[in-house]
Design a protein around this motif. Structure first.
Motif, PDB file in Angstrom:
ATOM      1  N   THR A   1       1.088  -0.748   0.092  1.00 49.73           N
ATOM      2  CA  THR A   1       0.238   0.458  -0.335  1.00 49.73           C
ATOM      3  C   THR A   1       1.008   1.104  -0.330  1.00 49.73           C
ATOM      4  N   ASN A   2       0.783   2.007  -1.055  1.00 46.39           N
ATOM      5  CA  ASN A   2       1.205   3.631  -0.740  1.00 46.39           C
ATOM      6  C   ASN A   2      -0.040   4.602   0.022  1.00 46.39           C
ATOM      7  N   THR A   3       0.285   4.939   0.678  1.00 49.72           N
ATOM      8  CA  THR A   3      -0.483   4.946   2.461  1.00 49.72           C
ATOM      9  C   THR A   3      -0.548   7.059   1.969  1.00 49.72           C
ATOM     10  N   GLN A   4       0.308   7.441   1.744  1.00 55.44           N
ATOM     11  CA  GLN A   4       0.262   9.339   1.631  1.00 55.44           C
ATOM     12  C   GLN A   4      -0.576   9.267   0.272  1.00 55.44           C
ATOM     13  N   ALA A   5      -0.615   8.118  -0.940  1.00 58.19           N
ATOM     14  CA  ALA A   5      -0.624   8.502  -2.152  1.00 58.19           C
ATOM     15  C   ALA A   5      -2.383   7.908  -2.350  1.00 58.19           C
ATOM     16  N   ASP A   6      -3.067   7.194  -1.351  1.00 51.43           N
ATOM     17  CA  ASP A   6      -4.071   6.353  -1.155  1.00 51.43           C
ATOM     18  C   ASP A   6      -4.039   5.329  -2.288  1.00 51.43           C
ATOM     19  N   THR A   7      -2.711   4.558  -2.949  1.00 52.13           N
ATOM     20  CA  THR A   7      -3.058   3.405  -4.428  1.00 52.13           C
ATOM     21  C   THR A   7      -2.394   1.909  -3.491  1.00 52.13           C
ATOM     22  N   VAL A   8      -2.121   1.967  -4.123  1.00 50.71           N
ATOM     23  CA  VAL A   8      -2.022   0.387  -4.154  1.00 50.71           C
ATOM     24  C   VAL A   8      -0.651   0.004  -5.067  1.00 50.71           C
ATOM     25  N   ASP A   9       0.083   0.123  -5.024  1.00 49.70           N
ATOM     26  CA  ASP A   9       1.161   0.527  -6.319  1.00 49.70           C
ATOM     27  C   ASP A   9       1.890  -1.225  -6.248  1.00 49.70           C
ATOM     28  N   VAL A  10       1.737  -1.891  -7.642  1.00 49.89           N
ATOM     29  CA  VAL A  10       1.807  -3.314  -7.839  1.00 49.89           C
ATOM     30  C   VAL A  10       3.292  -3.388  -8.934  1.00 49.89           C
ATOM     31  N   PHE A  11       4.693  -4.092  -8.271  1.00 50.58           N
ATOM     32  CA  PHE A  11       5.271  -5.006  -8.940  1.00 50.58           C
ATOM     33  C   PHE A  11       5.081  -5.537  -9.181  1.00 50.58           C
ATOM     34  N   ASP A  12       5.968  -5.542 -10.334  1.00 51.30           N
ATOM     35  CA  ASP A  12       7.352  -7.388 -10.699  1.00 51.30           C
ATOM     36  C   ASP A  12       8.348  -8.433  -9.317  1.00 51.30           C
ATOM     37  N   ALA A  13       7.413  -8.917  -9.325  1.00 52.25           N
ATOM     38  CA  ALA A  13       8.659  -9.703  -8.254  1.00 52.25           C
ATOM     39  C   ALA A  13      10.138  -9.547  -8.734  1.00 52.25           C
ATOM     40  N   GLN A  14       9.752 -10.325  -9.936  1.00 55.66           N
ATOM     41  CA  GLN A  14      11.283 -10.742 -10.150  1.00 55.66           C
ATOM     42  C   GLN A  14      12.286  -9.233 -10.873  1.00 55.66           C
ATOM     43  N   THR A  15      11.658  -8.660 -11.706  1.00 53.67           N
ATOM     44  CA  THR A  15      12.624  -7.265 -12.051  1.00 53.67           C
ATOM     45  C   THR A  15      12.706  -5.851 -10.702  1.00 53.67           C
ATOM     46  N   GLY A  16      11.628  -5.973  -9.722  1.00 54.24           N
ATOM     47  CA  GLY A  16      11.460  -4.672  -8.934  1.00 54.24           C
ATOM     48  C   GLY A  16      10.589  -3.534 -10.343  1.00 54.24           C
ATOM     49  N   ALA A  17      10.491  -3.781 -11.125  1.00 54.05           N
ATOM     50  CA  ALA A  17       9.350  -2.576 -12.002  1.00 54.05           C
ATOM     51  C   ALA A  17       8.097  -2.659 -11.679  1.00 54.05           C
ATOM     52  N   ALA A  18       8.264  -1.254 -11.243  1.00 52.41           N
ATOM     53  CA  ALA A  18       6.426  -0.417 -11.158  1.00 52.41           C
ATOM     54  C   ALA A  18       5.939  -1.220 -12.468  1.00 52.41           C
ATOM     55  N   LEU A  19       4.618  -1.979 -12.235  1.00 53.66           N
ATOM     56  CA  LEU A  19       3.160  -1.927 -12.863  1.00 53.66           C
ATOM     57  C   LEU A  19       2.299  -1.740 -13.485  1.00 53.66           C
ATOM     58  N   THR A  20       2.417  -1.345 -12.615  1.00 54.26           N
ATOM     59  CA  THR A  20       0.598  -0.472 -11.960  1.00 54.26           C
ATOM     60  C   THR A  20       0.562   0.725 -11.223  1.00 54.26           C
ATOM     61  N   ARG A  21      -0.487   0.759 -11.018  1.00 56.74           N
ATOM     62  CA  ARG A  21      -0.910   1.981  -9.494  1.00 56.74           C
ATOM     63  C   ARG A  21      -2.472   2.216  -9.466  1.00 56.74           C
ATOM     64  N   ILE A  22      -3.167   1.318  -8.526  1.00 51.64           N
ATOM     65  CA  ILE A  22      -4.510   1.086  -8.174  1.00 51.64           C
ATOM     66  C   ILE A  22      -5.357   2.137  -7.360  1.00 51.64           C
ATOM     67  N   HIS A  23      -6.146   3.306  -7.584  1.00 48.69           N
ATOM     68  CA  HIS A  23      -6.109   4.143  -6.624  1.00 48.69           C
ATOM     69  C   HIS A  23      -7.649   3.414  -6.014  1.00 48.69           C
ATOM     70  N   VAL A  24      -7.752   3.475  -4.238  1.00 49.49           N
ATOM     71  CA  VAL A  24      -8.391   3.354  -3.317  1.00 49.49           C
ATOM     72  C   VAL A  24      -8.674   4.428  -2.748  1.00 49.49           C
ATOM     73  N   GLY A  25      -9.180   3.348  -1.550  1.00 52.93           N
ATOM     74  CA  GLY A  25      -9.447   4.776   0.055  1.00 52.93           C
ATOM     75  C   GLY A  25      -8.738   5.451   0.269  1.00 52.93           C
ATOM     76  N   ILE A  26      -8.701   5.720   1.656  1.00 57.92           N
ATOM     77  CA  ILE A  26      -8.204   7.172   1.769  1.00 57.92           C
ATOM     78  C   ILE A  26      -7.270   6.760   2.598  1.00 57.92           C
ATOM     79  N   ASP A  27      -6.490   6.452   3.320  1.00 54.76           N
ATOM     80  CA  ASP A  27      -5.211   5.687   3.934  1.00 54.76           C
ATOM     81  C   ASP A  27      -4.909   5.023   4.069  1.00 54.76           C
ATOM     82  N   PRO A  28      -4.537   3.783   3.027  1.00 53.56           N
ATOM     83  CA  PRO A  28      -4.899   2.541   3.119  1.00 53.56           C
ATOM     84  C   PRO A  28      -3.995   1.677   3.890  1.00 53.56           C
TER      85      PRO A  28
END
Length: 172
Positions: A1-28
């Motif tokens: 969770t990315n608490t400050q941005a109100d998102t969940v950030d998804v990363f590739d487990a092998q490379t560490g590269a950011a895949l996507t950012r998902i907007h969720v509720g306030i203060d995940p």
């Protein structure tokens, strides 16, 4: 969770590269994967909700919020799902347990219907982390009220002869 941005950030487990950012509720603040791996649940501490994210890579709604779980009192129009933090699933995935930190309760959620079906009162303050093992739900609370503590064994010797964890031995 990315608490400050109100998102969940998804990363590739092998490379560490950011895949996507998902907007969720306030203060995940917490995240849990349903046992079958098809959903990710995120507790949103300030918005008093749980966001359900589709984790099925074959689904057209993959990496999107597909549901929001909350409980509103119809008469007062106030939340009955105050400050969710930890989430755990039963081993069969039919129930989810959500720690409601300010209420000192655990909400039991029917996963399929996405509805709170009951509440478990906790005899400690501010439940946080949850886990399920077999037929038991384990709850870690912020303040247990049982007057236990971990002593840092500082040179000031504030805890007398009680030394449960010598922080000086663990420091670099």
């Amino acid at each position: 969770t990315n608490t400050q941005a109100d998102t969940v950030d998804v990363f590739d487990a092998q490379t560490g590269a950011a895949l996507t950012r998902i907007h969720v509720g306030i203060d995940p603040v917490s995240i849990a994967v349903r046992p079958d791996g098809l959903e990710v649940w995120v507790s949103n501490h300030v918005s008093d909700t749980v966001s359900v994210i589709d984790a099925d890579p074959t689904s057209p709604s993959h990496h999107q919020v597909i549901a929001t779980i909350q409980a509103i009192d119809e008469e007062s129009r106030s939340t009955r799902f105050d400050e969710p933090v930890g989430i755990a699933f039963s081993e069969n995935g039919r129930k989810a347990y959500v720690a409601l930190s300010s209420e000192d309760t655990i909400a039991v959620v029917d996963v399929q219907r996405r509805l709170v079906t009951k509440r478990l009162n906790i005899r400690s303050q501010d439940p946080r982390a949850l886990t399920v093992a077999g037929d038991r739900l384990y709850v870690v609370a912020f303040e247990s009220g049982n007057q236990t503590q971990v002593s840092g064994c500082l040179p000031e010797d504030i805890d007398g002869d009680i030394c449960t964890f010598n922080v000086e031995e663990q420091s670099v």
